[in-house]
Design a protein around this motif. Structure first.
Motif, PDB file in Angstrom:
ATOM      1  N   MET A 198       0.844  -1.193   0.000  1.00  0.00           N
ATOM      2  CA  MET A 198       0.000   0.000   0.000  1.00  0.00           C
ATOM      3  C   MET A 198       0.884   1.250   0.000  1.00  0.00           C
ATOM      4  SD  MET A 198      -3.253  -0.790   2.510  1.00  0.00           S
ATOM      5  CE  MET A 198      -2.252  -1.357   3.896  1.00  0.00           C
ATOM      6  N   PHE A 199       0.464   2.255  -0.728  1.00  0.00           N
ATOM      7  CA  PHE A 199       1.214   3.504  -0.788  1.00  0.00           C
ATOM      8  C   PHE A 199       0.717   4.435   0.307  1.00  0.00           C
ATOM      9  CE2 PHE A 199       1.869   7.803  -2.632  1.00  0.00           C
ATOM     10  CZ  PHE A 199       3.245   7.755  -2.710  1.00  0.00           C
ATOM     11  N   ASN A 200       1.650   4.852   1.180  1.00  0.00           N
ATOM     12  CA  ASN A 200       1.302   5.716   2.319  1.00  0.00           C
ATOM     13  C   ASN A 200       0.260   5.065   3.231  1.00  0.00           C
ATOM     14  OD1 ASN A 200       3.047   7.650   1.470  1.00  0.00           O
ATOM     15  ND2 ASN A 200       1.513   8.988   0.592  1.00  0.00           N
ATOM     16  N   ASN A 201       0.277   3.722   3.287  1.00  0.00           N
ATOM     17  CA  ASN A 201      -0.664   2.958   4.119  1.00  0.00           C
ATOM     18  C   ASN A 201      -2.126   3.213   3.735  1.00  0.00           C
ATOM     19  OD1 ASN A 201       1.166   1.536   5.714  1.00  0.00           O
ATOM     20  ND2 ASN A 201       1.425   3.246   7.118  1.00  0.00           N
ATOM     21  N   VAL A 434       2.727  13.826  12.712  1.00  0.00           N
ATOM     22  CA  VAL A 434       3.441  14.767  13.574  1.00  0.00           C
ATOM     23  C   VAL A 434       4.669  14.110  14.196  1.00  0.00           C
ATOM     24  CG1 VAL A 434       3.268  16.201  15.643  1.00  0.00           C
ATOM     25  CG2 VAL A 434       1.341  16.075  14.047  1.00  0.00           C
ATOM     26  N   ALA A 435       4.504  12.869  14.660  1.00  0.00           N
ATOM     27  CA  ALA A 435       5.627  12.147  15.271  1.00  0.00           C
ATOM     28  C   ALA A 435       6.749  11.938  14.261  1.00  0.00           C
ATOM     29  CB  ALA A 435       5.141  10.805  15.819  1.00  0.00           C
ATOM     30  N   TYR A 436       6.384  11.627  13.010  1.00  0.00           N
ATOM     31  CA  TYR A 436       7.407  11.460  11.972  1.00  0.00           C
ATOM     32  C   TYR A 436       8.171  12.766  11.763  1.00  0.00           C
ATOM     33  CZ  TYR A 436       5.606   6.903  10.407  1.00  0.00           C
ATOM     34  OH  TYR A 436       5.252   5.585  10.332  1.00  0.00           O
ATOM     35  N   PHE A 442      10.824  14.927   8.467  1.00  0.00           N
ATOM     36  CA  PHE A 442      10.084  14.723   7.225  1.00  0.00           C
ATOM     37  C   PHE A 442       9.148  13.534   7.431  1.00  0.00           C
ATOM     38  CE2 PHE A 442      13.686  11.876   6.916  1.00  0.00           C
ATOM     39  CZ  PHE A 442      13.166  10.737   6.324  1.00  0.00           C
ATOM     40  N   ILE A 443       8.198  13.359   6.498  1.00  0.00           N
ATOM     41  CA  ILE A 443       7.269  12.233   6.549  1.00  0.00           C
ATOM     42  C   ILE A 443       7.760  11.166   5.577  1.00  0.00           C
ATOM     43  CG2 ILE A 443       4.889  11.486   6.190  1.00  0.00           C
ATOM     44  CD1 ILE A 443       4.021  14.338   6.826  1.00  0.00           C
ATOM     45  N   PRO A 444       7.989   9.920   6.019  1.00  0.00           N
ATOM     46  CA  PRO A 444       8.469   8.866   5.116  1.00  0.00           C
ATOM     47  C   PRO A 444       7.546   8.692   3.923  1.00  0.00           C
ATOM     48  CG  PRO A 444       8.504   8.110   7.393  1.00  0.00           C
ATOM     49  CD  PRO A 444       7.807   9.440   7.396  1.00  0.00           C
ATOM     50  N   TYR A 445       8.148   8.361   2.800  1.00  0.00           N
ATOM     51  CA  TYR A 445       7.405   8.316   1.536  1.00  0.00           C
ATOM     52  C   TYR A 445       7.864   7.098   0.748  1.00  0.00           C
ATOM     53  CZ  TYR A 445       5.365  10.512  -2.635  1.00  0.00           C
ATOM     54  OH  TYR A 445       4.603  10.813  -3.738  1.00  0.00           O
ATOM     55  N   PRO A 446       7.106   5.982   0.716  1.00  0.00           N
ATOM     56  CA  PRO A 446       5.792   5.770   1.330  1.00  0.00           C
ATOM     57  C   PRO A 446       5.883   5.552   2.839  1.00  0.00           C
ATOM     58  CG  PRO A 446       6.528   3.758   0.260  1.00  0.00           C
ATOM     59  CD  PRO A 446       7.561   4.804  -0.073  1.00  0.00           C
ATOM     60  N   ARG A 447       4.733   5.553   3.518  1.00  0.00           N
ATOM     61  CA  ARG A 447       4.682   5.412   4.968  1.00  0.00           C
ATOM     62  C   ARG A 447       5.233   4.054   5.398  1.00  0.00           C
ATOM     63  NH1 ARG A 447       2.840   9.882   3.994  1.00  0.00           N
ATOM     64  NH2 ARG A 447       1.328  11.043   5.218  1.00  0.00           N
ATOM     65  N   LYS A 466      18.366   9.296   3.493  1.00  0.00           N
ATOM     66  CA  LYS A 466      17.172   8.630   4.024  1.00  0.00           C
ATOM     67  C   LYS A 466      17.121   7.239   3.429  1.00  0.00           C
ATOM     68  CE  LYS A 466      14.834  13.109   3.986  1.00  0.00           C
ATOM     69  NZ  LYS A 466      15.975  13.832   3.439  1.00  0.00           N
ATOM     70  N   ARG A 467      17.103   6.227   4.270  1.00  0.00           N
ATOM     71  CA  ARG A 467      17.132   4.848   3.792  1.00  0.00           C
ATOM     72  C   ARG A 467      16.081   4.006   4.511  1.00  0.00           C
ATOM     73  NH1 ARG A 467      19.777   7.237   0.716  1.00  0.00           N
ATOM     74  NH2 ARG A 467      21.945   6.911   0.072  1.00  0.00           N
ATOM     75  N   LEU A 468      15.288   3.291   3.716  1.00  0.00           N
ATOM     76  CA  LEU A 468      14.367   2.307   4.270  1.00  0.00           C
ATOM     77  C   LEU A 468      15.171   1.055   4.588  1.00  0.00           C
ATOM     78  CD1 LEU A 468      11.301   2.151   4.810  1.00  0.00           C
ATOM     79  CD2 LEU A 468      11.075   0.980   2.621  1.00  0.00           C
TER      80      LEU A 468
END
Length: 525
Positions: A198-201, A434-436, A442-447, A466-468
């Protein structure tokens, strides 16, 4: 005769009308549709920032300007006897219309080619979806035909590893169904699919990544994995670029965050175990939950601290140790790594090198948030925050490192003076953006996925990097039962740091304690 002529005129009119309609429907409409898609593609992928785009548009602009300033009288004189030519370039001011036409044609051609490629890509995916049965039972009109409703391409994201993530608008197909058809999709598309999620959950969008490195969904902690540790680095996990490591020499402090159940304690355990076994570090653990998560570490002889007064004393002594190391480095080295190398080259009896010191604080909120402690301890909390901030700011080169874990990364828990000096971030799942933003900026992309669906998936961030990453599942069984922590070597002033009766703990001022407890001459001798 007149009837025949009228019929011929009618047929010619009908043919002309059909021809114009056909040109409009089959020519201009698809053309402008492709141009519109191309413009959206250029915007989404930020192609407008690339050099090829700038060169092309610069050339088009140059040609347009040239057409606008050209001498129309000269053009009219080229063919003085041609009525149309004379009318275009002499009777009518054609400079600016010609300039606009050149610019419009050149720009439209670029966007048309981009849009045409996207349309071909969409058709390729629709063909694959049709073969794999990925479509809705709902019927829609496409090209005047009643067809199934297929997922539509929303955007493309190019990854650092060369992989491309295609985001589709879903048509009510469960993500599990998408994942089941992965082998069929790979066969239809002819490319390796790294992941489907899923993209961005959001179930209304599905992300399909082609190429790149596939991140494992489960990773076991093993000696083979942590063999990638360096002289000052530990393994965080495996990402799209392969094994991902954190270098304490470059980024001395780490903040680990995540909601309850996200796995931050597992990550913290994995990191600290590598710090003491691979980097030969000393470890102090601050845990106000009773130390249940660190029972195996306590069996190794590692100090578990659960009282604020002792934490304050430890931090004061760490500042003393930091100051002593800075004094020791003068004229010899810039940091602990250079100093230990310098020590090896000295003649005579070899001296014990300085060891790295790691302090794990879990949960940080229990230590820094006044809401979690009695009112008479508020001043103590302020002192602890100040000491922690000073260590984070001053100990970059002395080998004193902080590993901070929290499940609530707000300003009360992670004050700005601490956060600004903790450059390493390992972030797990949070339910709100907000926590991210507080944790990663920043907000992870995707979540990040829910840990119940995919445990151990974190985002590792160092500045702009930034690394997943999939972190290893560390358990007590991975601990070497023969390992015992040795606090008697590799330090200058820390011996007896937690002992209330130790002489150097009687004076609260770090500098005063430092001056009373040792001299540089004594250490060097």
């Amino acid at each position: 005769m007149e009837r025949e002529i009228d019929k011929a005129i009618d047929r010619a009119g009908e043919g002309l009308e059909k021809g114009v309609a056909s040109i409009w429907k089959k020519g201009l409409v698809p053309f402008f549709n492709a141009v519109g898609i191309g413009i959206r593609e250029v915007k989404q992928k930020e192609i407008w920032k690339t050099k090829p785009f700038m060169w092309y548009m610069g050339t088009v602009a140059g040609a347009s300007v040239a057409a606008g300033i050209i001498d129309s009288t000269y053009l009219a004189d080229l063919y003085p006897d041609n009525f149309i030519w004379h009318w275009l370039y002499h009777e009518q001011p054609m400079r600016y219309p010609l300039a606009l036409t050149v610019g419009f044609a050149g720009g439209s051609y670029f966007f048309y080619n981009k849009g045409k490629n996207v349309i071909k890509l969409r058709q390729r995916f629709i063909l694959a979806f049709e073969r794999c049965g990925l479509y809705s039972s709902r019927r829609v009109m496409i090209d005047n035909k009643n067809r199934p409703e297929y997922p539509t391409l929303f955007k493309e994201i190019v990854g650092d590893d060369g992989g491309i993530t295609f985001v589709f608008r879903n048509v009510g197909i469960p993500v599990e169904e998408w994942q089941k058809t992965k082998p069929s999709l790979e066969a239809s598309i002819g490319e390796k699919i790294s992941r489907i999620e899923m993209f961005n959950n959001k179930p209304s969008f599905i992300a399909v990544k082609l190429g790149g490195v596939e991140i494992p969904e489960k990773l076991d902690f093993s000696e083979e994995l942590i063999s990638h540790c360096g002289d000052s680095s530990i393994v965080v996990g495996v990402g799209e670029q392969g094994v991902l490591t954190h270098d304490f020499k470059k980024n001395p402090h780490v903040l680990v965050g995540g909601a309850t159940g996200a796995g931050k304690t597992v990550v913290a355990n994995s990191i600290t175990y590598q710090c003491i076994t691979k980097l030969d570090g000393m470890l102090y653990i601050v845990d106000f939950k009773g130390g249940a998560d660190y029972a195996a570490f306590e069996d190794m002889g590692i100090d578990i601290i659960s009282e604020r007064e002792i934490v304050e004393r430890l931090l004061q002594r760490l500042l003393v140790e930091n100051d002593a190391r800075v004094q020791l480095f003068k004229g010899k080295a810039r940091n602990i790594w250079d100093y230990n190398e310098w020590l090896k080259k000295q003649p005579g009896k070899k001296k014990e090198p300085l060891r790295r010191i790691f302090v794990l604080i879990d949960e940080l909120a229990e230590l820094t948030d006044k809401k979690s402690c009695p009112k008479d301890e508020h001043e103590l909390v302020d002192n602890i925050v100040g000491l922690t901030s000073r260590i984070a700011r001053l100990s970059r080169f002395t080998g004193i490192n902080l590993i901070l874990a929290t499940q609530r990364p707000d300003a009360n828990v992670v004050p700005g003076q601490i956060k600004n000096n903790v450059t390493g971030r390992i972030c797990g799942y949070f339910s709100d953006d907000v926590a991210y933003r507080i944790m990663l900026d920043f907000i992870p992309y995707p979540r990040l996925p829910d840990p119940e669906v995919l445990p151990g998936r974190f985002m590792y961030s160092i500045g702009a990097r930034k690394r997943l990453v999939q972190t290893p599942y560390f358990q007590d069984q991975h601990i070497d039962p023969n390992f015992k922590m040795d606090y008697s070597r590799g330090m200058l002033t820390l011996e007896g740091a937690l002992d209330e009766g130790h002489p150097s703990n009687q004076e609260l001022s770090p500098i005063a304690s430092h001056r009373q407890s040792y001299s540089i001459e004594d250490i060097e001798d």
